[in-house]
Design an enzyme around this catalytic site. Structure first.
Site, PDB file in Angstrom:
ATOM      1  N   CYS A 228       0.844  -1.192   0.000  1.00  0.00           N
ATOM      2  CA  CYS A 228       0.000   0.000   0.000  1.00  0.00           C
ATOM      3  C   CYS A 228       0.881   1.244   0.000  1.00  0.00           C
ATOM      4  O   CYS A 228       2.086   1.171   0.276  1.00  0.00           O
ATOM      5  CB  CYS A 228      -0.928   0.006   1.211  1.00  0.00           C
ATOM      6  SG  CYS A 228      -0.118   0.336   2.772  1.00  0.00           S
TER       7      CYS A 228
ATOM      8  N   CYS B  16       2.762   1.943   3.249  1.00  0.00           N
ATOM      9  CA  CYS B  16       3.916   1.067   3.474  1.00  0.00           C
ATOM     10  C   CYS B  16       5.086   1.494   2.587  1.00  0.00           C
ATOM     11  O   CYS B  16       6.243   1.399   2.991  1.00  0.00           O
ATOM     12  CB  CYS B  16       3.551  -0.390   3.231  1.00  0.00           C
ATOM     13  SG  CYS B  16       2.666  -1.113   4.629  1.00  0.00           S
TER      14      CYS B  16
ATOM     15  N   CYS C 279      -2.711  -4.949   1.326  1.00  0.00           N
ATOM     16  CA  CYS C 279      -1.262  -4.747   1.278  1.00  0.00           C
ATOM     17  C   CYS C 279      -0.513  -5.990   1.757  1.00  0.00           C
ATOM     18  O   CYS C 279      -0.850  -6.576   2.793  1.00  0.00           O
ATOM     19  CB  CYS C 279      -0.917  -3.548   2.149  1.00  0.00           C
ATOM     20  SG  CYS C 279       0.837  -3.293   2.376  1.00  0.00           S
TER      21      CYS C 279
ATOM     22  N   CYS D 237       1.474  -4.725   5.349  1.00  0.00           N
ATOM     23  CA  CYS D 237       0.760  -4.399   6.600  1.00  0.00           C
ATOM     24  C   CYS D 237      -0.555  -5.175   6.727  1.00  0.00           C
ATOM     25  O   CYS D 237      -1.248  -5.038   7.730  1.00  0.00           O
ATOM     26  CB  CYS D 237       0.505  -2.901   6.696  1.00  0.00           C
ATOM     27  SG  CYS D 237      -0.677  -2.277   5.502  1.00  0.00           S
TER      28      CYS D 237
ATOM     29  N   ASP E 240      -6.032 -11.848  64.899  1.00  0.00           N
ATOM     30  CA  ASP E 240      -6.781 -13.101  64.791  1.00  0.00           C
ATOM     31  C   ASP E 240      -8.269 -12.787  64.676  1.00  0.00           C
ATOM     32  O   ASP E 240      -8.722 -11.694  65.010  1.00  0.00           O
ATOM     33  CB  ASP E 240      -6.542 -13.972  66.023  1.00  0.00           C
ATOM     34  CG  ASP E 240      -5.125 -14.539  66.049  1.00  0.00           C
ATOM     35  OD1 ASP E 240      -4.491 -14.590  64.971  1.00  0.00           O
ATOM     36  OD2 ASP E 240      -4.665 -14.908  67.146  1.00  0.00           O
TER      37      ASP E 240
HETATM   38 ZN   LIG Z   1       0.597  -1.494   3.879  1.00  0.00          ZN
END
Ligand SMILES: [Zn+2]
Ligand SMILES: *[C@@H]1O[C@H](CO)[C@@H](O)[C@H](O)[C@H]1NC(C)=O
Ligand SMILES: *[C@@H]1O[C@H](CO)[C@@H](O)[C@H](O)[C@H]1NC(C)=O
Ligand SMILES: *[C@@H]1O[C@H](CO)[C@@H](O)[C@H](O)[C@H]1NC(C)=O
Length: 535
Positions: A21, A24, A114, A117, A350
């Protein structure tokens, strides 16, 4: 304009063809300008294509130059990208770039998820996702000033990233360009650059920052490609050891470690480069909200001789219907809307012992509180609610403290003093004069063998403890009240009845008759933490 340079062109072309993409591709071009990621991915893609095309057109006009630089194949790639497939040519809609409509999506012939990613920087990173995150946060009604967005990615993303990187590296090396893997922007980072401002906007402008006590976690999985990691197990069996709480051995850390060990050649033999195209995007999991613990401290009184400090269970069966910690915790959990608690105190009494005077210091960790602050007035009201909830306990000095301050309650606990009152029975009849000598005893050192009644949970040992002072008050010829000021950790009951000679000296020896303890009250726990709150 995208901050791209001439040298980025071959990388862009290569990654476009590989099915990356636009965002990226920016990452692999090491673009660190955040705004470049924030613009809609489709706009970035168009600009990127125009950028590449501009250069290529110039080159086409000069075929000789293209031939001499040997870039025929690249220009062919670029042309292919620009002419089709149709998914790469989504038309621009100035209204809503980030989220192409369903119509547009169904028109796409081939998957355009993509390869790097797996969709995270595409449809999973935009206004829709920000609205989903903000809605979850709003629904859970947390109170917070800022939040930190955390993201958990499928481990195979590292494998795909590595494959894309090797794909780019080949190109870069041939062109004599330098590119450092560490300069590639991480998916996580790009996701945050885009999402932080969108989430902030949806939440009405709260600060979405790098560090905050309130964490909103977004997790993505991608079952389709889970097996991407599997070949690494053969390369580095040591990296993938089963651990108790993890569902899969293929954790992100383990995968990163294996990728550091594997040579490029070996990797390329076993994994496609560039990675195969996925059919669908990652699956976003439920958004998780978590607020850091709040710590609260105070002092409690206990007025009841049949109330344990913590739930009393024998073989999983409850022995008493309530406990100090539950009575105190219930209203506090409600006020802070916390998910759970962890109670601790300066020593404990106690089940049949009362705690009077100023009470016993305690502190509580409130886990995942939806509120983390209370005004002075609200704190007082909370104290009143606890006081009124039962006549068995009361609290005072209730306040929010830091985790670090909590340590002071346990600090030097053994050196602190505690005061008690015991109602003592004597077998031999006594007169006032018989017990007068007790008041004269100072700093009496005892040797206490671990009491029989606690042997099941404490190691057998002889412990030295000091009784600083005592005071006897005659009641009748078989009873007197004994006040003691002792070192913390002294076993009072055992001092009185002797525990079959396991505590020495003991009151039986001192009075030369059998003695037993009928009632015991803690009068004071001399720990100066938490600070007293003036009424
Ligand atoms: Zn990507
Ligand atoms: C172009 O690609 C073909 C095969 O696809 C290959 O034989 C040729 O060497 C490539 N040319 C260049 C300059 O990379
Ligand atoms: C509770 O607190 C104690 C000490 O304060 C700590 O050791 C323990 O791990 C805590 N437990 C949980 C579940 O947080
Ligand atoms: C709760 O009880 C304690 C102990 O008796 C007392 O000191 C404190 O003032 C009370 N607080 C409220 C708000 O009632």
């Amino acid at each position: 304009m995208l901050p791209l340079k001439e040298k980025d062109k071959p990388i862009i072309q290569k990654l476009l063809v590989a099915g990356c993409c636009a965002r990226c591709i920016l990452r692999f071009c090491c673009v660190g300008v955040q705004s470049a990621y924030r613009q809609p991915e489709q706009v970035t893609l168009q600009e990127m294509q125009a950028f590449v095309l501009k250069g290529e057109n110039e080159k086409v006009q000069d075929p000789a130059a293209a031939a001499s630089t040997g870039e025929d194949n690249n220009s062919h790639d670029a042309a292919e990208v620009l002419e089709g497939p149709p998914c790469k040519r989504v038309k621009l809609d100035p209204g809503d770039h980030a989220d192409p409509s369903e119509d547009e999506k169904s028109n796409l012939g081939e998957s355009q998820v993509c390869v790097a990613c797996l969709g995270i920087l595409q449809d999973l990173c935009g206004t829709n996702q920000a609205v989903k995150i903000a809605d979850t946060v709003k629904a859970q009604k947390y109170e917070f000033d800022s939040l930190v967005l955390s993201i958990s990615l499928p481990a195979q993303l590292c494998v795909r990233e590595h494959s894309c990187w090797l794909h780019v590296k080949k190109e870069v090396r041939e062109k004599g360009l330098v590119l450092d893997k560490d300069d590639v922007i991480q998916v996580k980072e790009a996701f945050k650059w885009i999402m932080q401002s969108l989430v902030a906007k949806e939440l009405g402008g709260v600060a979405v920052v790098g560090k905050s006590g309130f964490e909103v976690g977004v997790e993505f999985t991608h079952p389709e490609t889970d097996s991407d990691c599997h070949f690494l197990a053969k390369v580095c069996p040591d990296c993938f050891k089963p651990t108790k709480n993890k569902q899969s051995v293929f954790t992100r850390m383990a995968v990163v470690k294996a990728l550091e060990k594997i040579s490029d050649d070996k990797f390329l033999k076993q994994y496609p480069c560039p990675p195969a195209r996925p059919a669908c995007s990652c699956v976003p999991q439920d958004v998780q909200c978590l607020h850091v613990s709040v710590f609260i401290a105070g002092r409690y009184n206990k007025f009841c001789r049949s109330l344990p400090q913590t739930p009393w269970l024998i073989d999983g069966e409850r022995r008493m219907e309530s406990s100090v910690e539950e009575l105190i915790a219930a209203p506090i959990l409600t006020a802070f809307r916390a998910g759970g608690f962890n109670f601790s105190s300066s020593g404990r009494e106690d089940v049949d012992v009362r705690t009077l005077g100023n009470g016993r210091p305690f502190a509580m960790e409130l886990q995942n509180p939806h509120r983390s602050r209370l005004s002075k007035l609200e704190m007082k009201e909370l104290q009143e609610t606890i006081n009124k909830s039962s006549d068995k306990i009361r609290v005072r000095d209730l306040q929010i403290v830091t985790r670090e301050a909590m340590g002071r309650m346990k600090e030097g606990e053994e050196e602190k003093t505690k005061s008690y009152t015991a109602l003592v029975w004597t077998q031999r009849p006594i007169q006032k004069e018989d017990i007068g000598f007790i008041d004269e005893i100072k700093d009496l050192t005892l040797g206490q063998k671990t009491p029989l009644r606690v042997l099941h949970r404490r190691a057998l040992a002889v412990r030295q403890r000091v009784i600083h002072s005592m005071n006897a008050r005659y009641v009748d010829d078989h009873h007197f009240y004994l006040r003691l000021k002792t070192q913390a950790g002294t076993y009072i009951k055992e001092f009185v009845h002797g525990d079959f000679g396991r505590t020495k000296p003991n009151l039986c020896e001192l009075l030369k008759t059998d003695t037993d303890i009928l009632e015991l009250d803690v009068e004071s726990v001399d720990v100066d933490w938490p600070p007293a709150i003036p009424e």
